[in-house]
Design a protein around this motif. Structure first.
Motif, PDB file in Angstrom:
ATOM      1  N   CYS A 127       0.838  -1.196   0.000  1.00 57.32           N
ATOM      2  CA  CYS A 127       0.000   0.000   0.000  1.00 57.32           C
ATOM      3  C   CYS A 127       0.871   1.242   0.000  1.00 57.32           C
ATOM      4  O   CYS A 127       2.091   1.176   0.205  1.00 57.32           O
ATOM      5  CB  CYS A 127      -0.939   0.015   1.208  1.00 57.32           C
ATOM      6  N   VAL A 128       0.222   2.375  -0.233  1.00 64.33           N
ATOM      7  CA  VAL A 128       0.885   3.682  -0.190  1.00 64.33           C
ATOM      8  C   VAL A 128       0.309   4.456   0.984  1.00 64.33           C
ATOM      9  O   VAL A 128      -0.910   4.518   1.161  1.00 64.33           O
ATOM     10  CB  VAL A 128       0.672   4.459  -1.502  1.00 64.33           C
ATOM     11  N   VAL A 129       1.196   5.049   1.776  1.00 66.48           N
ATOM     12  CA  VAL A 129       0.789   5.893   2.894  1.00 66.48           C
ATOM     13  C   VAL A 129       1.069   7.339   2.507  1.00 66.48           C
ATOM     14  O   VAL A 129       2.206   7.690   2.172  1.00 66.48           O
ATOM     15  CB  VAL A 129       1.563   5.531   4.181  1.00 66.48           C
ATOM     16  N   ARG A 130       0.052   8.177   2.548  1.00 62.39           N
ATOM     17  CA  ARG A 130       0.201   9.583   2.185  1.00 62.39           C
ATOM     18  C   ARG A 130      -0.038  10.469   3.409  1.00 62.39           C
ATOM     19  O   ARG A 130      -0.954  10.220   4.194  1.00 62.39           O
ATOM     20  CB  ARG A 130      -0.791   9.970   1.079  1.00 62.39           C
ATOM     21  N   VAL A 136       4.815   7.310   1.091  1.00 67.43           N
ATOM     22  CA  VAL A 136       5.791   6.260   1.363  1.00 67.43           C
ATOM     23  C   VAL A 136       5.103   4.909   1.147  1.00 67.43           C
ATOM     24  O   VAL A 136       3.875   4.807   1.180  1.00 67.43           O
ATOM     25  CB  VAL A 136       6.353   6.345   2.796  1.00 67.43           C
ATOM     26  N   TYR A 137       5.923   3.895   0.958  1.00 70.12           N
ATOM     27  CA  TYR A 137       5.379   2.565   0.721  1.00 70.12           C
ATOM     28  C   TYR A 137       5.350   1.768   2.011  1.00 70.12           C
ATOM     29  O   TYR A 137       6.207   1.908   2.887  1.00 70.12           O
ATOM     30  CB  TYR A 137       6.188   1.852  -0.358  1.00 70.12           C
ATOM     31  N   ARG A 161      -2.147  11.944  11.202  1.00 64.57           N
ATOM     32  CA  ARG A 161      -3.198  11.633  10.242  1.00 64.57           C
ATOM     33  C   ARG A 161      -2.564  11.202   8.929  1.00 64.57           C
ATOM     34  O   ARG A 161      -1.675  11.893   8.399  1.00 64.57           O
ATOM     35  CB  ARG A 161      -4.094  12.854  10.001  1.00 64.57           C
ATOM     36  N   ILE A 162      -3.033  10.080   8.397  1.00 67.04           N
ATOM     37  CA  ILE A 162      -2.497   9.558   7.152  1.00 67.04           C
ATOM     38  C   ILE A 162      -3.651   9.066   6.274  1.00 67.04           C
ATOM     39  O   ILE A 162      -4.790   8.949   6.731  1.00 67.04           O
ATOM     40  CB  ILE A 162      -1.504   8.400   7.384  1.00 67.04           C
ATOM     41  N   ARG A 163      -3.329   8.753   5.011  1.00 70.42           N
ATOM     42  CA  ARG A 163      -4.282   8.132   4.096  1.00 70.42           C
ATOM     43  C   ARG A 163      -3.635   6.876   3.527  1.00 70.42           C
ATOM     44  O   ARG A 163      -2.448   6.884   3.177  1.00 70.42           O
ATOM     45  CB  ARG A 163      -4.669   9.095   2.981  1.00 70.42           C
ATOM     46  N   ILE A 164      -4.415   5.815   3.451  1.00 68.87           N
ATOM     47  CA  ILE A 164      -3.937   4.538   2.942  1.00 68.87           C
ATOM     48  C   ILE A 164      -4.575   4.281   1.583  1.00 68.87           C
ATOM     49  O   ILE A 164      -5.798   4.368   1.430  1.00 68.87           O
ATOM     50  CB  ILE A 164      -4.289   3.375   3.889  1.00 68.87           C
ATOM     51  N   GLU A 165      -3.739   3.943   0.583  1.00 66.88           N
ATOM     52  CA  GLU A 165      -4.241   3.593  -0.743  1.00 66.88           C
ATOM     53  C   GLU A 165      -3.634   2.259  -1.152  1.00 66.88           C
ATOM     54  O   GLU A 165      -2.441   2.019  -0.967  1.00 66.88           O
ATOM     55  CB  GLU A 165      -3.875   4.669  -1.769  1.00 66.88           C
ATOM     56  N   GLU A 171      -9.957   4.541  -0.522  1.00 66.90           N
ATOM     57  CA  GLU A 171      -8.978   5.336   0.228  1.00 66.90           C
ATOM     58  C   GLU A 171      -9.425   5.423   1.682  1.00 66.90           C
ATOM     59  O   GLU A 171     -10.572   5.742   1.979  1.00 66.90           O
ATOM     60  CB  GLU A 171      -8.855   6.738  -0.369  1.00 66.90           C
ATOM     61  N   LEU A 172      -8.511   5.127   2.600  1.00 68.32           N
ATOM     62  CA  LEU A 172      -8.831   5.068   4.026  1.00 68.32           C
ATOM     63  C   LEU A 172      -8.087   6.162   4.781  1.00 68.32           C
ATOM     64  O   LEU A 172      -6.850   6.217   4.763  1.00 68.32           O
ATOM     65  CB  LEU A 172      -8.438   3.698   4.593  1.00 68.32           C
TER      66      LEU A 172
END
Length: 212
Positions: A127-130, A136-137, A161-165, A171-172
């Motif tokens: 996943c990607v963390v934004r 970042v991966y 706070r982050i977003r997971i893709e 998107e979480l």
């Protein structure tokens, strides 16, 4: 009204299992549960709702078809596991016999040191963390209605706070709740519905293929 629903459910289960499992017609007790759980196999983990249980077996509600001819184990919220023998499956429901004798009272009481722990689906999903302008991966290791666990070499702050893709996921938006080395526990800002989580987990694992 509750008693009427209970009798209807028990009658339904009796009718469903009697034709398929005549040797269990004499099972002395049947308990209505309506409890979230998961079915674990070599091909993945599948969320379900345990409708009822007896000493002989259980019937469950499903949210997708189960993989054919794959041994399944029922795992309850407290971590107890019960290997199953599949008896029937149709229209979002399935019935199983316990492979080994089961303690019905323990199933009903479900003692646990975890207070109201949500059922988690174990994954191995890139996943990607934004956060901010950065991405970042990471690897998503498990997922529940309320949160998940990721592993990343990036240093994240508590309550960040982050977003997971990831492929197969919406998107979480989440917050970091705990950290152990490179492992982070997350809580989602918007909980997933149980059925939504079940279908997401099924699709993600199906696309990944069988586990090693």
């Amino acid at each position: 009204m509750h008693e009427a629903v209970r009798k209807e459910a028990i009658a339904s289960v009796t009718e469903e299992t009697a034709a398929e499992v005549p040797e269990q017609r004499g099972a002395p007790r049947l308990r209505l549960l309506i409890r979230s759980a998961k079915l674990v196999s070599s091909e993945g983990e599948y969320l379900c709702v345990v409708r009822d249980a007896s000493e002989g077996g259980v019937s469950v509600r499903l949210f997708h078809p189960l993989p054919a001819e794959v041994p399944l184990t029922l795992e309850l919220q407290n971590g107890d596991r019960y290997p199953l023998l599949r008896v029937w499956e149709e229209d979002g429901k399935a019935g199983f016999r316990f492979e080994n004798p089961a303690d019905l009272e323990r199933i009903v009481e479900s003692p646990s040191r975890f207070a109201k722990r949500a059922v988690r689906v174990n994954l191995n999903l890139p996943c990607v963390v934004r956060f901010g302008e950065r991405e970042v991966y990471a690897k998503l290791c498990n997922l529940s209605q309320q949160g998940g666990r990721i592993v990343t070499a990036e240093r994240l702050s508590l309550v960040q706070r982050i977003r997971i893709e990831a492929d197969g996921l919406p998107e979480l938006a989440a917050k970091v709740r705990w950290r152990r080395g490179e492992t982070y526990g997350l809580s989602f800002e918007n909980n997933l519905q149980f059925e939504e989580l079940a279908r997401i987990a099924f699709d993600v694992q199906r696309n990944q293929g069988p586990r090693d």
